[in-house]
Design a protein around this motif. Structure first.
Motif, PDB file in Angstrom:
ATOM      1  N   ALA A  23       0.853  -1.191   0.000  1.00 17.42           N
ATOM      2  CA  ALA A  23       0.000   0.000   0.000  1.00 17.42           C
ATOM      3  C   ALA A  23       0.889   1.242   0.000  1.00 17.42           C
ATOM      4  N   ALA A  57      -2.486   4.915  -2.859  1.00 21.18           N
ATOM      5  CA  ALA A  57      -3.542   5.465  -1.992  1.00 21.18           C
ATOM      6  C   ALA A  57      -3.818   6.944  -2.230  1.00 21.18           C
ATOM      7  N   GLN A  64      -5.332   3.671   2.105  1.00 19.50           N
ATOM      8  CA  GLN A  64      -4.338   2.660   2.526  1.00 19.50           C
ATOM      9  C   GLN A  64      -5.011   1.589   3.388  1.00 19.50           C
ATOM     10  N   ALA A  67      -6.942  -0.706   1.177  1.00 19.75           N
ATOM     11  CA  ALA A  67      -6.015  -1.600   0.456  1.00 19.75           C
ATOM     12  C   ALA A  67      -5.560  -2.745   1.364  1.00 19.75           C
TER      13      ALA A  67
END
Ligand code: AHR
Length: 306
Positions: A23, A57, A64, A67
């Motif tokens: 991420a 992100a 994030q 993710a």
């Protein structure tokens, strides 16, 4: 020889690929782009052994977190994360732990208990700030007014680079005064904008300390547009070591950069492989940072990797 070949191509005893979900913060700086490229290049050059799930992100913590949840759902082996800010990770890290997926913090820290992540790979940002302060003091003969361009609010890279620099100035160089300090969010555009306003509201600025090179490059533009000479009238010290700041130093428009290594892709995957294999890794795999001054720039520029 055949057996060796098989071993080299096989990621682990089971023959499965190592799956890493990463991420990334976004694309705020040349440094960030270099880190992303390092990760993606390693993955594509080692496609027989590793698989990378990559999420950008766009500077948002919520993206994030989404993710990471997605990586957990997909059952990746290891999660890598460059946390945009330090706080707010406990819950999602606990979910990864619950799912048995180790987390590698890459380049920035998260403010969570040590049991919630496997390792942090990256630099000592406080030390980088201290090194920058010492270089600024040398350039100014330990005297003068300076301004500070801070990175993203709440990011460990910003908080620690400020602490290291400000503490060192306070403790060792009483003749240097930080007259203004404001975030430029690690971007060139905001570095320029903030520097323009610093120049309007402060007379006699002798130095700029920027938490990254991109903001310093923006500040250099603002200084030139104000009719002053960056590197001479106003000294420039920043952190990262991207190609653009070496070009500026070679042109006499910047004075010093503290290098922070973004080429962390190979180390990310090697560490992930160890974690998948159940091996222990250090809680902090520290990058080694160096200092580059303007007089070195022209010579090292051709060999810069980012
Ligand atoms: O976390 C490292 C910092 O993040 C780099 O200095 C900066 O350029 C980046 O955006």
């Amino acid at each position: 020889a055949k057996a060796e070949e098989t071993t080299a191509k096989t990621p682990d005893a089971s023959g499965e690929k190592l799956v890493v979900g990463f991420a990334q913060i976004g694309q705020e700086s040349g440094w960030r782009d270099a880190e992303t490229l390092s990760i993606q290049t390693y993955a594509s050059e080692n496609g027989d052994k590793v698989e990378l799930l990559f999420a950008d992100a766009q500077q948002k913590q919520e993206n994030q977190i989404k993710a990471i949840k997605n990586f957990i759902e997909q059952g990746v082996d290891v999660i890598g994360l460059a946390p945009v800010v330090e706080t707010g990770w406990d819950q999602v890290f606990a979910e990864a732990k619950e799912a048995g997926i180790p987390i590698i913090l890459l380049d920035r820290r998260a403010d969570v208990g040590e049991d919630l992540y496997a390792t942090f790979i990256g630099s000592d940002f406080i030390e980088e700030g201290k090194m920058a302060a010492k270089e600024m003091a040398k350039l100014l003969g330990e005297n003068g007014k300076i301004v500070e361009l801070e990175g993203t609010v709440g990011a460990s890279a910003a908080t620690d680079r400020k602490t290291g620099f400000d503490d060192e100035i306070k403790a060792s160089y009483p003749g240097i005064e930080i007259v203004a300090s404001q975030t430029g969010d690690f971007t060139r555009a905001q570095g320029k904008e903030v520097m323009e306003s610093f120049l309007k509201s402060n007379k006699d600025i002798k130095g700029v300390y920027a938490h990254n090179d991109d903001m310093a490059l923006g500040a250099i533009e603002a200084i030139k547009e104000a009719g002053l000479k960056p590197g001479e009238d106003i000294k420039i010290v920043s952190i990262d070591g991207v190609r653009g700041i070496f070009e500026a130093m070679a042109a006499g428009e910047a004075n010093c950069t503290v290098e922070c290594n973004p080429l962390l892709g190979p180390l990310l995957f090697e560490t992930a492989a160890k974690l998948k294999a159940g091996q222990s890794v250090d809680k902090w795999v520290k990058s080694v940072d160096g200092v580059f001054t303007a007089d070195m720039a022209a010579k090292v520029l051709p060999d810069r990797k980012y």
